[in-house]
Design an enzyme around this catalytic site. Structure first.
Site, mmCIF file in Angstrom:
data_model
loop_
_atom_site.group_PDB
_atom_site.id
_atom_site.type_symbol
_atom_site.label_atom_id
_atom_site.label_comp_id
_atom_site.label_asym_id
_atom_site.label_seq_id
_atom_site.Cartn_x
_atom_site.Cartn_y
_atom_site.Cartn_z
ATOM 1 N N TYR A 93 0.468 -5.930 1.347
ATOM 2 C CA TYR A 93 1.147 -4.896 2.137
ATOM 3 C C TYR A 93 2.526 -5.341 2.648
ATOM 4 O O TYR A 93 3.223 -4.567 3.294
ATOM 5 C CB TYR A 93 0.298 -4.503 3.346
ATOM 6 N N HIS A 127 4.810 1.293 4.989
ATOM 7 C CA HIS A 127 3.968 1.395 6.179
ATOM 8 C C HIS A 127 4.114 0.158 7.077
ATOM 9 O O HIS A 127 3.660 0.165 8.215
ATOM 10 C CB HIS A 127 2.511 1.554 5.740
ATOM 11 N N ASN A 176 -5.493 1.551 11.611
ATOM 12 C CA ASN A 176 -6.274 2.494 12.433
ATOM 13 C C ASN A 176 -7.017 1.839 13.589
ATOM 14 O O ASN A 176 -7.693 2.518 14.361
ATOM 15 C CB ASN A 176 -7.238 3.306 11.555
ATOM 16 N N ASP A 236 6.704 3.207 11.218
ATOM 17 C CA ASP A 236 7.298 4.054 10.174
ATOM 18 C C ASP A 236 7.116 5.526 10.510
ATOM 19 O O ASP A 236 6.173 5.895 11.207
ATOM 20 C CB ASP A 236 6.647 3.745 8.825
ATOM 21 N N ASN A 250 -2.032 6.856 12.019
ATOM 22 C CA ASN A 250 -3.282 6.295 12.541
ATOM 23 C C ASN A 250 -3.071 5.173 13.551
ATOM 24 O O ASN A 250 -3.882 4.989 14.461
ATOM 25 C CB ASN A 250 -4.170 5.811 11.393
#
Length: 197
Positions: free
Chosen positions: A18, A23, A70, A95, A116
């Site tokens: 990631y 994100h 989340n 973001d 989230n």
């Protein structure tokens, strides 16, 4: 006399896959701020990587929650509680799909807009009155992004070289905005940050 406490939260997902995704612009921005201040987020506790420093006559805590997006609120609530940081002294960097890449916006409160991480923080703090420094990432169907690109896949895709360069160019403005937030108040900071289109 004790210094006022501020918490700066970068949102993202942990793990190398990631690292440079859209994100994770919150992680990227907070890492870069720490680097500029000769620090690194290397201490891990309460589900986050963190560092603490004295900057601009206050005590700053920078964190990156290492839970997935989340569940980000758990770490934020723990740090805020332990260091007695009032909700109005929390800035969450994240973001935003509804702003074009590189646009910055500082807001207080408001809805999560489907994010989230923001939902989790609001739930864990029991308040949405923290500040959010939103970094635009664009959305499918706008600009050069094809409308058929699924949103979930888009936010978890690696930024283009142009987007990454634009984010890098924005770090100085983010740093100055946070300095103004602390020294001159949120209204002044908003007038500067929110003018960056």
């Amino acid at each position: 006399m004790s210094l006022p406490e501020y918490l700066i939260v970068g949102l993202g997902n942990p793990g190398s896959k990631y690292t440079d995704t859209r994100h994770n612009v919150g992680f990227i921005a907070v890492d870069e701020l720490a680097r500029r201040w000769k620090e690194s987020l290397s201490t891990e506790k309460w589900n986050a990587l963190s560092c603490r420093m004295v900057q601009w006559d206050c005590r700053l805590t920078l964190i990156k929650p290492v839970t997935f997006m989340n569940l980000s609120g758990r770490a934020v609530a723990e740090y805020a509680k332990f260091y007695k940081i009032p909700v109005q002294n929390i800035i969450v960097v994240h973001d935003d799909l509804d702003m074009h890449p590189g646009r910055l916006k500082l807001v207080r409160g408001g809805g999560a807009g489907g994010h989230n991480g923001i939902k989790s923080i609001t739930q864990s703090l029991g308040s949405n009155e923290f500040f959010r420094l939103k970094i635009g990432i664009g959305r499918p169907g706008k600009g050069d992004v094809h409308a058929d690109f699924p949103v979930e896949k888009y936010v978890l895709s690696v930024m283009s070289a142009e987007e990454a360069s634009l984010l890098e160019d924005r770090i100085a403005s983010i740093e100055e905005g946070i300095r103004m937030f602390i020294n001159d108040g949120p209204a002044k900071a908003m007038s500067i940050i929110n003018s960056i289109k």
